[in-house]
Design a protein around this motif. Structure first.
Motif, short mmCIF file in Angstrom:
data_model
loop_
_atom_site.label_atom_id
_atom_site.label_comp_id
_atom_site.label_asym_id
_atom_site.label_seq_id
_atom_site.Cartn_x
_atom_site.Cartn_y
_atom_site.Cartn_z
N HIS A 1 0.78 -1.18 -0.05
CA HIS A 1 -0.10 -0.05 -0.15
C HIS A 1 0.80 1.21 -0.13
O HIS A 1 0.35 2.25 -0.01
CB HIS A 1 -0.90 -0.16 1.10
N MET B 1 -4.15 7.36 -4.38
CA MET B 1 -3.05 7.20 -3.56
C MET B 1 -2.97 8.70 -2.92
O MET B 1 -3.62 9.60 -3.47
CB MET B 1 -1.78 6.86 -4.31
N ASP C 1 -1.68 4.50 0.04
CA ASP C 1 -2.85 3.83 -0.28
C ASP C 1 -3.95 4.07 0.55
O ASP C 1 -4.22 3.74 1.66
CB ASP C 1 -3.14 2.39 -0.71
#
Lengths: 477, 372
Positions: A80, A98, A113
């Motif tokens: 992430h 993002m 993320d």
């Protein structure tokens, strides 16, 4: 994502954060939904609506405020979070939801993320209904769709290859197959075709479909599109490959053969014997959907002696009042029916009552009383209409409907002879079609015995085609 | 390159052999013993197929026209090559005319036959463009349909309750008649006609597979013809059977189930169209391939349209009426064309090639079966 672009494109310049902010703002044309926030000396950038605001607050801003610096994020080893020094990639990441965290005097930004793309929740599929079996349909979100498939096929052998198509839309598409089941030639063929796709924007999977399938202008679909995860999973198990396109609930399945269009996934969810009963009924009615109007026209125009005497008399009596030849009647009714069909699709829900009244009363009752169309023709067209709704694959209904019209003309000019010649022409045409290298009429022409066995009759699942014996799936044709 | 599978060549050959016999019946001149003729001809046809197989196996890489050149030298070979082209063209036209006549008599009474023939030849031209491989697929695609129709015909006629097997008596009344019907006519049409497949020899299947397919197709065709003849004679009686133009058609027109299923001619004509489609297409393709080889063209596709046009013209001006058309078929084509060109000459070439192979020792090398 596009890691190879790094060499050619612009590097980030983070010496001055204000300048970085200005550059990003400029690239997007200063939109209102591009949010910049300052936390200590760090700059945080994201697009409102694409990220989950609560998560940004809780996981990023609070974390950053309590920590010393961005370092806590840099050290995280998670999919992430990623680092990039490429300006274009940074923009791309922003667009995929993002959050960019920029630290002064670093050579890279950190992307975390927190995506929360607007999406529809999973609902039942609208186009392919079943009575028994799973009800879910795909949604517009690629991630969800892949997850749905992963849930059905919990195997590491399920391979997913990502790519991006569309110069402006940057749509994610995914190629899925089961390692070991799908033939290597098929996978590489599909990959090659996907690479050659050139588009400005991909709105629906059909945009991709038209560019990768064989004979894109053909009447007959050579690529299946389906809304159902179970259909896709079944196809994957049979060694086919699947393309999922972001923003489209329709998955593309290849190869797609002629006979697949007449098999429904529900055959596998019903009792073995009832499924085969349904297959026989379906076969009979689909043949009727194709031939009934032209047979009627041929018989009443050329071969009236074929009918038994009583039937002949009653048909002749009801045709007595109508002024038109059978072909004109057939064309009137067929086109009205096609129009109704199209209107019902486009029409707002509240007006559907009107359509059924118009259809039943005006077109059914009044047209006969006015002596424009005879009753047998109404019956023929109604049966044909019902029968053509039985075709399990929507794409194939167009082929059947258009072919039916062509056969109608052949029947009106040359009777049975014309119908036969028309069908022979179609047959010759079909023998030349291929779907991703597989002859379209396989397994009948060319005959492939081991697939042929499963083709008319659904065998009990114990003897079914789905096995762990990988060697059996090697060849398709 | 082998373009066809064994099953495909089997389907092609079976449909090809059924050809016009779907409506004309088999060996109508032999009266009630037609089924004996059908049976004996099948045995003869096995010998014939063995001859074709041997011929193919002597040089599996060659086709018939190049074998001619090898056996008879350049000039005589080229002459015979031309003769075969004309014969194939003629036979394509004959079959097309058959179709025109049957359609006129049975299906489209008011449409001029030339229209039917032109449309059908257009279809054949399309098949020729598609090529031999797709033709094979077309044949196997139609196999289930033909199978279904034949079973349907047999069941329906059996349940109509009009068959009387005593009409088959006296069995084998006149052996002389049987013998003269078996040879040459019944063996030459349709069995010797399969010789046309030697024009595509190198393209189709390996010799072993060819033998298997050919023998099986002859057996299937023979079985079907025998059953048809028995059904037909026991329904119509020997007199009508031998006198009718279309004995089988007439037989199946007698079908009557509960006064409801009474007239299934369209089914039979559809059947007939399928078999003839294959037959004419094979002849037309053989003609095109022959011309292409004679003129050393790169592709046979450029001459499909001219050949098709010739076939139509020939079919149209061939005869004045059905009677003379059938008279020529029974009395002339067998003796003049099929016997010398499709039976005698292949036998001579087989002898020549065997001797040549012995001398050069080439045959053994080429005879290695390529597995299929």
């Amino acid at each position: 994502m596009n890691q190879q672009q790094t060499d050619t494109s612009k590097r980030l310049n983070l010496v001055n954060l204000n300048r970085f902010r200005e550059e990003i703002s400029h690239a997007f044309g200063r939109p209102p939904d591009l949010i910049f926030r300052k936390v200590k000396e760090l700059l945080i950038v994201y697009i409102a609506g694409l990220v989950d605001q609560a998560r940004v607050e809780k996981e990023i801003i609070v974390a950053l405020e309590s920590a010393d610096a961005g370092g806590s994020y840099t050290d995280m080893d998670s999919p992430h979070v990623q680092k990039t020094d490429d300006f274009d990639l940074a923009l791309q990441l922003l667009l995929s939801g993002m959050v960019l965290i920029a630290e002064p005097n670093q050579s890279y930004v950190i992307a975390a993320d927190a995506a929360s793309m607007p999406h529809r929740s999973i609902t039942t599929s609208e186009t392919e209904n079943v009575i028994h079996g799973p009800r879910e349909g795909f949604t517009e979100l690629l991630v969800t769709n892949v997850a749905l498939l992963r849930r059905i096929l919990s195997s590491p052998k399920l391979r997913v290859h990502d790519s991006c198509k569309g110069t402006y839309s940057g749509t994610k598409i995914a190629l899925l197959y089961l390692e070991g089941l799908a033939p290597a030639a098929l996978i590489s063929n599909m990959q090659k075709r996907l690479e050659s796709v050139q588009l400005d924007g991909v709105i629906d999977s059909n945009y991709i479909s038209e560019q990768i399938r064989d004979r894109p202008r053909s009447l007959f679909p050579t690529l299946q599109s389906t809304e159902r995860p179970d259909v896709v999973a079944d196809a994957l198990l049979k060694g086919r490959v699947v393309v999922l396109v972001n923003n489209s609930p329709f998955a593309l399945v290849a190869p797609f053969l002629f006979w697949n269009a007449f098999q429904s996934i529900e055959d596998h969810f019903l009792l073995y014997s009832s499924a085969n009963f349904l297959r026989i009924i379906r076969a009979i009615f689909i043949i009727m959907a194709l031939f009934l109007p032209s047979l009627y026209v041929a018989i009443t125009t050329f071969h009236i002696e074929m009918l038994p005497m009583e039937l002949m008399l009653s048909i002749a009596a009801s045709r007595e009042r109508t002024p038109f030849p059978a072909i004109v009647e057939a064309l009137i009714m067929e086109s009205i029916f096609e129009a109704l069909r199209e209107a019902v699709v486009r029409m707002p829900q509240r007006l559907s009552q009107t359509a059924s009244v118009l259809g039943a009363l005006v077109i059914g009752q009044a047209i006969v009383q006015a002596g424009i169309v005879s009753i047998p023709m109404i019956i023929v067209v109604s049966i044909t209409g019902i029968a053509s709704l039985m075709i399990p694959r929507y794409e194939m209904t167009f082929a059947v409907r258009i072919l039916r019209m062509l056969l109608l003309f052949m029947a009106a000019t040359l009777g049975f002879y014309g119908i036969a010649v028309g069908i022979f022409f179609t047959q010759v045409y079909l023998t030349g079609l291929r779907s991703f290298g597989v002859p379209y009429l396989s397994p009948i022409a060319p005959l492939v015995w081991k697939h042929f066995q499963h083709f008319f009759i659904r065998k009990p699942t114990a003897q079914s085609e789905v096995t762990t014996d990988h060697k059996r799936k090697k060849d398709w044709s | 390159m082998k373009a066809l599978s064994t099953w495909q060549i089997y389907s092609l050959m079976l449909l090809f052999q059924m050809g016009t016999n779907v409506v004309f019946g088999f060996a109508g001149t032999a009266k009630q013993d037609a089924w004996i003729v059908a049976f004996l001809s099948t045995l003869g046809a096995f010998l014939l197929q063995w001859l074709y197989y041997k011929l193919y196996a002597t040089r599996p890489g060659e086709n018939w026209t190049s074998l001619l050149k090898l056996s008879f030298g350049r000039y005589l070979g080229t002459f015979l090559h031309t003769v075969y082209i004309v014969v194939f063209l003629y036979l394509a036209a004959r079959n097309l005319r058959d179709l025109g006549e049957v359609t006129k008599v049975q299906l489209l009474f008011n449409t001029p036959p030339i229209v039917d023939m032109m449309i059908f030849q257009l279809l054949v031209a399309y098949i020729c463009y598609a090529g031999i491989q797709r033709m094979g697929r077309l044949a196997e695609l139609n196999m289930p349909i033909i199978f279904l129709f034949i079973v349907l015909q047999i069941i329906l006629i059996s349940f109509s309750g009009i068959m009387d097997f005593s009409r088959l008596m006296p069995v084998a009344e006149n052996w002389n008649l049987i013998a003269t019907t078996v040879f040459p006519f019944s063996i030459s049409v349709p069995y010797s006609e399969t010789f046309v497949f030697s024009m595509f020899g190198a393209l189709t299947v390996a010799p072993r597979a060819y033998k298997k397919a050919a023998m099986l197709s002859v057996a299937s065709a023979g079985l079907i013809f025998t059953i048809w003849d028995i059904l037909s004679v026991s329904t119509l009686g020997s007199t009508i059977f031998s006198r009718s133009f279309f004995p089988l058609m007439t037989t199946f027109q007698m079908i009557n189930i509960a006064d409801f299923i009474t007239n299934i001619d369209p089914v039979i004509v559809t059947n007939y169209m399928i078999t003839l489609m294959i037959k004419i297409a094979v002849y037309a393709l053989a003609t095109c391939a022959g011309i292409a080889r004679l003129c050393k063209l790169d592709s046979y596709k450029s001459i499909i349209m001219p050949v098709s046009l010739l076939v139509i013209v020939l079919a149209y001006f061939m005869t004045d009426n059905l009677s003379s058309h059938l008279f020529v078929a029974i009395n002339w084509t067998g003796w003049l064309i099929l016997l010398p060109l499709f039976i005698v000459l292949p036998a001579i070439v087989l002898v020549i090639m065997t001797v040549k192979n012995r001398r050069t020792g080439e045959g053994r090398k080429l005879h290695e079966p390529t597995t299929n």
